[in-house]
Design an enzyme around this catalytic site. Structure first.
Site, PDB file in Angstrom:
ATOM      1  N   SER A 143       0.845  -1.199   0.000  1.00 39.39           N
ATOM      2  CA  SER A 143       0.000   0.000   0.000  1.00 39.39           C
ATOM      3  C   SER A 143       0.881   1.250   0.000  1.00 39.39           C
ATOM      4  O   SER A 143       1.685   1.442  -0.907  1.00 39.39           O
ATOM      5  CB  SER A 143      -0.944  -0.037   1.200  1.00 39.39           C
ATOM      6  OG  SER A 143      -1.912   0.979   1.134  1.00 39.39           O
ATOM      7  N   ASP A 355       3.864  23.939  -0.578  1.00 40.51           N
ATOM      8  CA  ASP A 355       5.263  23.806  -0.991  1.00 40.51           C
ATOM      9  C   ASP A 355       5.838  22.437  -0.644  1.00 40.51           C
ATOM     10  O   ASP A 355       6.898  22.318  -0.027  1.00 40.51           O
ATOM     11  CB  ASP A 355       6.116  24.919  -0.368  1.00 40.51           C
ATOM     12  CG  ASP A 355       6.047  24.942   1.154  1.00 40.51           C
ATOM     13  OD1 ASP A 355       5.088  24.373   1.720  1.00 40.51           O
ATOM     14  OD2 ASP A 355       6.948  25.535   1.777  1.00 40.51           O
ATOM     15  N   HIS A 408      -7.318  -5.330  -1.332  1.00 39.63           N
ATOM     16  CA  HIS A 408      -6.131  -4.514  -1.105  1.00 39.63           C
ATOM     17  C   HIS A 408      -5.125  -5.176  -0.175  1.00 39.63           C
ATOM     18  O   HIS A 408      -3.916  -4.993  -0.320  1.00 39.63           O
ATOM     19  CB  HIS A 408      -6.575  -3.163  -0.530  1.00 39.63           C
ATOM     20  CG  HIS A 408      -5.467  -2.196  -0.296  1.00 39.63           C
ATOM     21  ND1 HIS A 408      -4.803  -1.555  -1.316  1.00 39.63           N
ATOM     22  CD2 HIS A 408      -4.891  -1.753   0.854  1.00 39.63           C
ATOM     23  CE1 HIS A 408      -3.883  -0.760  -0.812  1.00 39.63           C
ATOM     24  NE2 HIS A 408      -3.902  -0.857   0.502  1.00 39.63           N
TER      25      HIS A 408
END
Length: 432
Positions: A143, A355, A408
């Site tokens: 993951s 940023d 998953h």
């Protein structure tokens, strides 16, 4: 090998490393990063190569081994395994409201911003140099751990002998909004599958949601349970055995008493164990930032919350099917979860932060020479298959196994087979 613990078929050793908080200021503040080295009992005297495991998340400590089983059993056949508690988790220097409360909000942002995949990989490099004679090692990411692997391949490919990824190939270029638009659509499908499998689940959730709407329900952890919180259970329905667990929880949520329907105390106790937001705050604080890069020139700005407005069916209305949400973080969570409330100002500041550094170097990845194999789960609720396949086309020397056999968390359910498949893929001669 000096043993700290003896498990079933495994011996382990603890390692604690003092590393820079900010690698651009190596003489500045230090934090602790913990790694557990494990080897099979029969191989403990052998000089085996290392395989380092990057946990899913962000914000979760590495798996705590109990016995030689699953993917660990396969790995220990030929490796010493390093189970890394990524900075801020497990036995590494923790992030939570108590460890941050002495800092101003601006200082908290500066501090927590050092806990992304780039510094996780710098920590791994620091550890590699300490544990090996500057030799290459193998890496495995599950993951979010797969996101870390791709950053490692971008930043320090010469340190890696081979790489394995399960359920974690990110888009290299797409913004958070793109990710969540695709995610909401997959979550709708998982909801439909859930209600199809469990015929009375719709009635159970409707009755429970109405009860929560009309009554003050206090969880065992002290929070007032809201319908929005109830919807968060959906983070589990994209996992193997997750839908079953959610259904059985809902099945015993309400009980009949002499004074009418009441919430089952068992439900109140178990509910919070299905959600990790109080115990693993990095996940709530930093999850959207894993999709942010410098070239985007914008912050995530509560992406999942904003994108949800395009999917009004997730907004609960009595008389309509309740839809569970998935791996989404919402600003109201920092008003409802007790351990997140003190972090509300920090969470808003991180959401606005624009940023962020770039995490992937596409030019480097297009010339990658490290053997990489990946399991891509076509039914994955958390990582979009189509975006993963886009990335596959950009990373040279990457072989993938596309399968619908697993959800998953396939490596947790059938890890021995999954890792064996990836090892075999990597060692086949390339057809390119």
């Amino acid at each position: 090998m000096q043993m700290d613990s003896i498990l079933s078929g495994i011996v382990s050793k603890k390692h604690f490393f003092s590393v820079p908080l900010n690698y651009q200021q190596p003489e500045g503040e230090k934090i602790t990063v913990f790694a557990r080295e494990i080897v099979s009992t029969e191989n403990q005297q052998k000089d085996l190569p290392f395989l380092v495991y990057f946990q899913g998340g962000p914000g979760f400590g590495a798996v705590r081994p109990i016995e030689s089983s699953g993917w660990i059993k396969r790995a220990l056949q030929e490796y010493r395994v390093i189970l890394l508690d990524q900075r801020g988790t497990g036995l590494s220097s923790l992030i939570n409201h108590a460890t941050l409360e002495h800092l101003s909000v601006d200082e908290q942002v500066d501090y927590v911003s050092q806990f992304r995949a780039d510094n996780i990989i710098r920590d791994a490099e620091f550890i590699r140099l300490k544990l090996t004679n500057n030799t290459q090692w193998s890496i495995l990411g599950q993951s979010f751990g797969g996101f870390c692997v791709l950053h490692y391949l971008s930043a320090a490919p010469d340190s890696i002998k081979e790489a394995f990824i399960t359920g974690g190939i990110p888009s290299l270029t797409r913004r958070a909004d793109d990710v969540y638009k695709a995610t909401y659509q997959r979550v709708i499908k998982k909801n439909n599958d859930f209600y199809h499998r469990f015929k009375d689940a719709e009635q159970l959730t409707a009755e429970l949601a109405e009860f929560i709407d009309n009554n003050q329900v206090t969880l065992a952890t002290g929070e007032q349970l809201t319908v929005e919180m109830l919807q968060l259970l959906g983070v589990n329905i994209g996992m193997e055995q997750g839908p079953e667990a959610v259904y059985y929880l809902l099945e015993q949520a309400l009980i009949e008493t002499g004074s009418g329907k009441q919430i089952n105390p068992l439900f109140l106790h178990q509910f919070s164990q299905f959600l990790d937001y109080n115990t693993n705050p990095i996940f709530a604080l930093m999850h959207e930032s894993i999709y942010c890069q410098q070239f985007h020139q914008q912050g995530a700005n509560w992406s999942a919350h904003r994108v949800r407005e395009q999917f009004q069916q997730f907004n609960y209305q009595r008389g309509q099917r309740l839809l569970f949400t998935g791996e989404m973080i919402y600003p109201w969570m920092f008003e409802q979860f007790n351990q997140l409330k003190p972090l509300k100002a920090l969470a808003n500041a991180i959401a606005e932060k624009a940023d962020w550094s770039n995490l992937y170097d596409v030019d480097v990845l297009m010339q990658n020479t490290v053997p990489v194999s990946a399991a891509i789960y076509s039914e994955d609720m958390y990582v979009d298959m189509n975006y993963s396949l886009e990335t596959v086309q950009l990373v040279d020397n990457l072989k993938y196994w596309l399968t619908s056999e697993y959800e998953h968390n396939g490596i947790r359910i059938d890890g021995e087979r999954v890792l064996d498949k990836l090892i075999s893929l990597n060692r086949q001669k390339s057809l390119r």
